[in-house]
Design a protein around this motif. Sequence first.
Motif, mmCIF file in Angstrom:
data_model
loop_
_atom_site.group_PDB
_atom_site.id
_atom_site.type_symbol
_atom_site.label_atom_id
_atom_site.label_comp_id
_atom_site.label_asym_id
_atom_site.label_seq_id
_atom_site.Cartn_x
_atom_site.Cartn_y
_atom_site.Cartn_z
ATOM 1 N N GLY A 153 0.805 -1.225 0.000
ATOM 2 C CA GLY A 153 0.000 0.000 0.000
ATOM 3 C C GLY A 153 0.832 1.268 0.000
ATOM 4 N N VAL A 154 1.974 1.233 -0.698
ATOM 5 C CA VAL A 154 2.874 2.388 -0.775
ATOM 6 C C VAL A 154 3.199 2.669 -2.234
ATOM 7 N N SER A 155 3.954 3.740 -2.485
ATOM 8 C CA SER A 155 4.339 4.069 -3.855
ATOM 9 C C SER A 155 5.523 3.211 -4.293
ATOM 10 N N VAL A 156 5.691 3.096 -5.597
ATOM 11 C CA VAL A 156 6.823 2.354 -6.161
ATOM 12 C C VAL A 156 8.129 3.018 -5.727
ATOM 13 N N LYS A 157 8.142 4.330 -5.660
ATOM 14 C CA LYS A 157 9.343 5.056 -5.230
ATOM 15 C C LYS A 157 9.694 4.715 -3.786
ATOM 16 N N SER A 158 8.692 4.583 -2.946
ATOM 17 C CA SER A 158 8.934 4.213 -1.556
ATOM 18 C C SER A 158 9.568 2.830 -1.476
ATOM 19 N N VAL A 159 9.083 1.904 -2.297
ATOM 20 C CA VAL A 159 9.668 0.556 -2.355
ATOM 21 C C VAL A 159 11.109 0.643 -2.844
ATOM 22 N N ASP A 160 11.332 1.426 -3.894
ATOM 23 C CA ASP A 160 12.684 1.596 -4.434
ATOM 24 C C ASP A 160 13.627 2.122 -3.351
ATOM 25 N N ASN A 161 13.177 3.126 -2.604
ATOM 26 C CA ASN A 161 14.004 3.686 -1.525
ATOM 27 C C ASN A 161 14.280 2.651 -0.435
ATOM 28 N N ALA A 162 13.257 1.901 -0.044
ATOM 29 C CA ALA A 162 13.420 0.892 1.007
ATOM 30 C C ALA A 162 14.391 -0.195 0.560
ATOM 31 N N LEU A 163 14.267 -0.632 -0.689
ATOM 32 C CA LEU A 163 15.167 -1.680 -1.185
ATOM 33 C C LEU A 163 16.593 -1.164 -1.311
ATOM 34 N N PHE A 164 16.744 0.071 -1.712
ATOM 35 C CA PHE A 164 18.089 0.654 -1.786
ATOM 36 C C PHE A 164 18.729 0.673 -0.396
ATOM 37 N N ARG A 165 17.956 1.129 0.612
ATOM 38 C CA ARG A 165 18.487 1.165 1.976
ATOM 39 C C ARG A 165 18.818 -0.236 2.469
ATOM 40 N N ALA A 166 17.909 -1.183 2.217
ATOM 41 C CA ALA A 166 18.120 -2.559 2.684
ATOM 42 C C ALA A 166 19.364 -3.163 2.045
ATOM 43 N N LYS A 167 19.487 -3.019 0.736
ATOM 44 C CA LYS A 167 20.655 -3.585 0.049
ATOM 45 C C LYS A 167 21.949 -2.936 0.527
ATOM 46 N N THR A 168 21.907 -1.624 0.722
ATOM 47 C CA THR A 168 23.096 -0.913 1.198
ATOM 48 C C THR A 168 23.503 -1.417 2.578
ATOM 49 N N LYS A 169 22.535 -1.539 3.478
ATOM 50 C CA LYS A 169 22.830 -2.022 4.828
ATOM 51 C C LYS A 169 23.374 -3.439 4.800
ATOM 52 N N LEU A 170 22.715 -4.307 4.018
ATOM 53 C CA LEU A 170 23.151 -5.696 3.973
ATOM 54 C C LEU A 170 24.522 -5.843 3.330
ATOM 55 N N ARG A 171 24.780 -5.055 2.301
ATOM 56 C CA ARG A 171 26.102 -5.109 1.661
ATOM 57 C C ARG A 171 27.201 -4.657 2.623
ATOM 58 N N SER A 172 26.863 -3.694 3.485
ATOM 59 C CA SER A 172 27.883 -3.181 4.402
ATOM 60 C C SER A 172 28.292 -4.219 5.447
ATOM 61 N N VAL A 173 27.409 -5.153 5.741
ATOM 62 C CA VAL A 173 27.741 -6.178 6.734
ATOM 63 C C VAL A 173 28.083 -7.528 6.116
ATOM 64 N N TYR A 174 27.705 -7.730 4.865
ATOM 65 C CA TYR A 174 27.965 -8.994 4.197
ATOM 66 C C TYR A 174 28.004 -8.742 2.702
#
Length: 176
Positions: A153-174
Amino acid sequence: MERELILSARRGNDTAFAELCKRYAPLIDSMTDKYQASSEAPGEGREDLRQEAAVSFYRAVMTYDLEQDRVTFGLYAKICIRNRMISLLRKNQAEKKRKPKRKEPLPGGGTVSGISREELHALADRFLTAYEKTAFFLYIDGKSYRDIAVSLGVSVKSVDNALFRAKTKLRSVYSM
């Protein structure tokens, strides 16, 4: 009067800043609409652009040279907002050009670059917000950005931002 509002806003007076925002809301809205219309994804990201415009307006309030008389505050604010919007559009275009193809989704208990789904869950529990985690696991299960946006129930841009943050965080630790 405007000079006093700017000075008062600089001193932390929220009421003065709110008055300036009210006076310049048409400028902020028109700049948002103009650059949102020229983006490649009409209808998406308007609120993000409006927030960027508001931040640029705040910076204009804080940096406008009150001692000069060649450029009005309104023109200065417009230039600040325009420059930020152009920078964002250029950045988005550059990111789209270098965005790598998405890896295949994880089936059941599969792996992505040597990390199991269980390890991903453990890392996600530790480093991601609930929203980022939900979006990330829908993504690796093969859902498109649009499908994720609809289901959350959110915008595509919101999903894009969330996935960018998630991938960045996960890449930083693994490294994925």
